[in-house]
Structures are given as structure tokens and as C-alpha cells.
Motif scaffolding. Structure first.
Motif, short mmCIF file in Angstrom:
data_model
loop_
_atom_site.label_atom_id
_atom_site.label_comp_id
_atom_site.label_asym_id
_atom_site.label_seq_id
_atom_site.Cartn_x
_atom_site.Cartn_y
_atom_site.Cartn_z
N PHE A 208 0.88 -1.31 -0.29
CA PHE A 208 -0.20 0.13 0.24
C PHE A 208 0.71 1.20 0.00
O PHE A 208 0.83 2.65 -0.95
N TRP A 209 1.25 1.18 0.99
CA TRP A 209 2.71 2.07 0.86
C TRP A 209 3.36 2.73 0.00
O TRP A 209 4.17 3.27 -0.80
N ASN A 210 3.98 1.33 -1.10
CA ASN A 210 4.77 1.42 -2.06
C ASN A 210 3.96 2.29 -3.41
O ASN A 210 4.14 2.66 -4.26
N ARG A 211 2.42 2.75 -3.19
CA ARG A 211 1.82 3.42 -3.85
C ARG A 211 1.89 4.74 -4.06
O ARG A 211 1.52 5.35 -5.24
N PHE A 212 2.48 5.21 -2.81
CA PHE A 212 2.61 6.35 -2.85
C PHE A 212 4.35 6.97 -2.53
O PHE A 212 5.21 6.05 -2.22
N SER A 213 4.76 8.06 -3.66
CA SER A 213 5.95 8.15 -4.45
C SER A 213 6.18 8.68 -3.25
O SER A 213 7.70 8.72 -3.10
N PHE A 214 6.20 9.56 -2.34
CA PHE A 214 6.54 9.67 -0.81
C PHE A 214 6.62 9.07 0.07
O PHE A 214 7.88 9.05 0.38
N TRP A 215 6.34 8.24 0.46
CA TRP A 215 6.59 6.50 1.00
C TRP A 215 7.84 5.44 0.32
O TRP A 215 8.33 4.83 0.79
N ASN A 216 8.10 5.65 -1.57
CA ASN A 216 8.56 4.88 -1.76
C ASN A 216 9.61 5.31 -1.84
O ASN A 216 10.36 6.44 -2.51
N TYR A 217 10.71 4.63 -1.44
CA TYR A 217 11.93 4.88 -1.94
C TYR A 217 13.31 4.14 -2.47
O TYR A 217 14.17 4.76 -2.73
N ALA A 218 12.12 3.85 -3.14
CA ALA A 218 13.24 3.06 -4.78
C ALA A 218 13.29 3.88 -5.86
O ALA A 218 12.49 5.51 -5.96
N ARG A 219 14.63 4.70 -6.49
CA ARG A 219 14.85 5.02 -7.32
C ARG A 219 14.77 4.62 -8.81
O ARG A 219 15.00 3.36 -9.02
N PRO A 220 14.11 5.62 -9.44
CA PRO A 220 14.06 4.99 -11.07
C PRO A 220 15.27 5.35 -12.08
O PRO A 220 16.44 5.80 -11.21
N PRO A 221 15.43 5.14 -13.20
CA PRO A 221 16.64 4.88 -13.76
C PRO A 221 17.28 5.65 -13.93
O PRO A 221 18.23 6.09 -14.65
N THR A 222 16.38 6.61 -13.63
CA THR A 222 17.10 7.92 -14.74
C THR A 222 17.87 9.22 -13.11
O THR A 222 18.75 9.59 -13.54
N VAL A 223 18.38 7.92 -11.86
CA VAL A 223 19.28 8.48 -11.41
C VAL A 223 20.37 8.20 -11.67
O VAL A 223 21.70 9.02 -11.20
N ILE A 224 20.82 7.44 -12.02
CA ILE A 224 22.25 7.13 -13.00
C ILE A 224 22.69 7.91 -14.22
O ILE A 224 23.22 8.00 -14.60
N LEU A 225 21.24 8.98 -14.32
CA LEU A 225 22.33 10.01 -15.60
C LEU A 225 22.55 11.30 -13.99
O LEU A 225 22.71 12.72 -15.19
N GLU A 226 22.53 11.55 -13.35
CA GLU A 226 22.67 12.09 -12.47
C GLU A 226 24.31 12.24 -11.83
O GLU A 226 24.81 11.71 -11.64
N PRO A 227 24.04 13.63 -11.66
CA PRO A 227 26.07 13.39 -10.40
C PRO A 227 26.19 12.97 -9.55
O PRO A 227 27.14 12.75 -9.57
N ASP A 228 25.07 13.07 -8.73
CA ASP A 228 25.20 12.77 -7.44
C ASP A 228 25.50 11.47 -6.75
O ASP A 228 24.25 10.68 -7.22
N VAL A 229 26.43 11.34 -6.94
CA VAL A 229 26.59 9.65 -6.66
C VAL A 229 26.74 9.74 -4.91
O VAL A 229 28.18 9.82 -4.07
N PHE A 230 25.94 9.20 -4.08
CA PHE A 230 26.35 8.75 -2.95
C PHE A 230 25.63 7.74 -2.40
O PHE A 230 24.87 6.87 -3.31
N PRO A 231 26.04 6.94 -1.12
CA PRO A 231 25.66 5.59 -0.58
C PRO A 231 24.00 5.44 -0.78
O PRO A 231 23.49 6.25 0.04
N GLY A 232 23.45 4.60 -1.69
CA GLY A 232 21.76 4.60 -1.51
C GLY A 232 21.06 5.23 -2.69
O GLY A 232 20.12 5.03 -2.78
N ASN A 233 21.73 6.11 -3.10
CA ASN A 233 21.13 6.98 -4.61
C ASN A 233 21.48 5.91 -5.97
O ASN A 233 22.02 6.65 -6.74
N CYS A 234 20.71 5.19 -5.82
CA CYS A 234 21.61 4.26 -7.31
C CYS A 234 19.64 3.68 -7.66
O CYS A 234 18.81 3.78 -7.01
N TRP A 235 19.67 3.53 -9.16
CA TRP A 235 18.51 2.57 -9.32
C TRP A 235 18.91 0.99 -9.30
O TRP A 235 19.90 0.29 -9.84
N ALA A 236 18.27 0.14 -8.70
CA ALA A 236 18.02 -1.12 -8.59
C ALA A 236 17.27 -1.69 -9.13
O ALA A 236 16.17 -1.33 -8.89
#
Length: 361
Positions: A208-236
Motif C-alpha cells: 500500500f505504501w509503495n503506491r505513494f511516491s512520498f513513501w517509496n524509497y526506490a530510485r528510478p533509472p534516471t538517477v544514473i544520469l545524475e552526477p550526485d553519487v552517494f550511498p543509496g542513491n542508485c537504481w536497483a
């Protein structure tokens, strides 16, 4: 007295024996003289005399003399022993006294400064003030030199700090690769979601909580196009195999691909087993169907966090899209994390052919 009576009886016995022997002597026998008879009587008396007895007084006297001699010898021995002991004690005392005197002399000779040098160190009050004044001037000169040296060091340090800061900022801006990146969202790159693997969904998080982007901690694949690299900020994506297709801002003659993943030392899980390991790179033609193999590589997490791989694009061909296909990871059983992908090469102007020369950006 008994002995005297027997002696007198012995003296009268020869006369009686002589008469008896002469009266009974037959006629015609030889005549014995009186001297011979006296000799015989004397021999008989010697044979009948008892042995002489030693007097008890003499024995007691001898024992007393021996006891006195023994006592004297004992006293002499005791006196000699005492003398020897007294001499040994005297020698020991003399030896200890000699050692003490030698140690005292050594201390006075080497530890105590010679008395003859004291008069040479004696100064008058005026000489003392003069020496203090001269030493104060020397200290002031040294302080001035130290201040000058400190200013020079500070200026050199400031200049070096500025230069080092410029170099650091330059390296950070270049991100240590020093090649243009055409896989940046800020320059127009994007993700082809239809040809990209699905995101990893953790079954432990409530659906239920995954349906809300505010509570969804998974990152989209577009994160690999950003220069911000820190632990956890990845596409899985799920599992150890997947792919991502990057839509480039234009047609690019690809020359290199760079992958970036945080080192194990900064990972919250204590390792980098979710990092990609073996991967392949393909260039997609304009028809979006034709794929050109550009190489197969291995990302080693034990080396640098940023690793660049040269592509096999010969002759150089321009592609509007590039596909990164992950073949394995470093051991994570559930998912693989992709932090950043960069595409390097030369952009081709619109309307030019695949082998036309372009301009580097």
C-alpha cells in the motif's frame, strides 16, 4: 720387711748348703772353692727375686703432667685462632675503608667541578648587566627573523592553498575523467523505459505504501544520469542480470563508457556485493532494432570507484542510443545497483553521415 727377711734367709742358706754338701761329698770328688759357691748363691738369689713394681704415685704424676701439657696446648691454639680472626677482621675493615676513600676521591674528582675554575666564572655586576643586554638584543633579532619567516611561510601556504583549491575544484568538476559525458540528463539524455529492466521491489515493504511516491524509497533509472553519487542513491533492478537503454542527446560516436560505484569502505552494508561485475555495451541504430556490439568488460570494486572502459567502435559509428547490459554482480542474491553511467565520444551534427566527423563537446 718381708723382703729383708727373705734376703737374710737367702744369705744364710749358702752356708748351710755348703756344710751339708761338704759333709755328704764322697771321698775323692773334686773340691769346690768358696768363690764358686758365692757365685752360685748369687745366681740363685737373682732367680728367686720378684720383678720390680711400678709405683702408683709415679703414674698419677705422669697423668697430671700430660693433662697440664694438653691444657697449655689448647690455650695456645685458642689464642692463635683469636689472633687470626682479629687479623682477618682488621684486613676486612681496611679493605672497606680503602674502597670508601677511593669512591669519595672519584666523586670529588669527576662529579664536583674543579674549584680552580670558579674564579674565572666570577663576573662583576656591570659585566653581568652587559652580557644580559647583549643576549637580549640577540633574542630580539632572532624574534624578528622568526616573524619574517612566519610571514613568508604564511604567504607561501596561502598561495599553495589557493592553487591546491583550484586544482581540487577543477578535478571535481572534471570528475577525474576529463572527458565529455553525453549521458547526463542536464545535456538532454534520458532513459528508454520500454527497453529497460523493471525496478526492484522489496517484498518487505507494504504494498500500500509503495503506491505513494512520498513513501517509496526506490530510485528510478534516471538517477544514473545524475552526477550526485552517494550511498543509496542508485537504481536497483531485480536479480544479477538486467539492462538499461540510454537515449543520448544526439548521435554520438561512442569511444568510452564509464561506470561509477561507491567504494566498499563507505557502503552501509559493509561491502559492494550489489555492484555490477560483468557487463556488455551495445550501440543501437536509428531503427531502434539493430544492435552493434561494442565490447564486454568487468567492473572491479577493489580498484577505483570510477572506471572507464574503451569501446570497440572501429570504424567509428554514431549511435542515438546505447545499451548497458549487466551480466552479473558481486554476489548480492536479490538485486543489483547501478549508480552512474557515462557515455564519452564525439557528437555528430544533424544531417551528417555515420562516419562524418563531428565536434567534441
Amino acid at each position: 720387711m718381708g723382703w729383708k727377711l727373705s734376703a737374710e734367709a737367702g744369705a744364710s742358706e749358702p752356708q748351710w748348703a755348703d756344710r751339708l754338701w761338704r759333709g755328704n761329698q764322697p771321698a775323692g770328688s773334686p773340691v769346690v772353692s768358696e768363690e764358686q759357691l758365692d757365685l752360685l748363691s748369687t745366681l740363685d738369689l737373682r732367680q728367686e727375686m720378684p720383678p720390680p713394681r711400678v709405683s702408683k704415685n709415679f703414674l698419677s704424676l705422669l697423668l697430671q703432667v700430660l693433662s697440664v701439657l694438653l691444657s697449655l696446648v689448647g690455650d695456645v691454639l685458642v689464642i692463635v685462632y683469636r689472633e687470626v680472626c682479629s687479623i682477618r677482621f682488621l684486613l676486612t675493615a681496611v679493605s672497606l675503608l680503602s674502597l670508601f676513600l677511593a669512591a669519595l676521591w672519584w666523586g670529588l674528582l669527576y662529579l664536583v667541578p674543579p674549584l680552580e675554575n670558579e674564579p674565572k666564572e666570577m663576573l662583576t655586576l656591570s659585566e653581568y648587566h652587559e652580557r644580559v643586554r647583549s643576549q637580549g638584543q640577540q633574542l630580539q633579532q632572532l624574534q624578528a627573523e622568526l616573524n619574517k619567516l612566519h610571514k613568508e611561510v604564511s604567504s607561501v601556504r596561502a598561495a599553495n592553498s589557493e592553487r591546491v583549491a583550484k586544482i581540487v575544484f577543477q578535478r571535481l568538476n572534471e570528475d577525474f575523467v576529463r572527458k565529455p559525458d553525453y549521458a547526463l540528463s542536464s545535456v538532454g539524455a534520458s532513459i528508454d523505459l520500454e527497453k529497460t529492466s523493471h525496478d526492484y521491489e522489496d517484498a518487505n515493504i507494504a504494498y500500500f505504501w509503495n503506491r505513494f511516491s512520498f513513501w517509496n524509497y526506490a530510485r528510478p533509472p534516471t538517477v544514473i544520469l545524475e552526477p550526485d553519487v552517494f550511498p543509496g542513491n542508485c537504481w536497483a533492478f531485480e536479480g544479477d542480470q538486467g539492462q538499461v537503454v540510454i537515449r543520448l542527446p544526439g548521435r554520438v560516436q561512442l569511444s568510452d563508457i564509464t561506470l561509477q560505484h561507491p567504494p566498499p569502505s563507505v557502503a552501509h552494508s559493509g561491502g559492494a556485493n550489489s555492484a555490477p561485475r560483468d557487463f556488455a555495451v551495445y550501440g543501437l541504430q536509428v531503427d531502434d532494432e539493430t544492435e552493434v556490439f561494442l565490447g564486454k568488460f568487468t567492473f572491479d570494486v577493489e580498484k577505483s570507484e570510477i572506471q572507464t572502459f574503451h569501446l570497440q567502435n572501429d570504424p567509428p559509428t554514431a549511435f542515438p542510443k546505447v545499451k548497458i547490459q549487466i551480466l552479473s554482480n558481486w554476489g548480492h542474491p536479490r538485486f543489483t545497483c547501478l549508480y552512474r553511467v557515462r557515455a564519452h565520444g564525439m557528437r555528430i551534427s544533424e544531417g551528417a553521415g555515420d562516419n562524418a566527423t563531428g565536434e567534441r563537446h
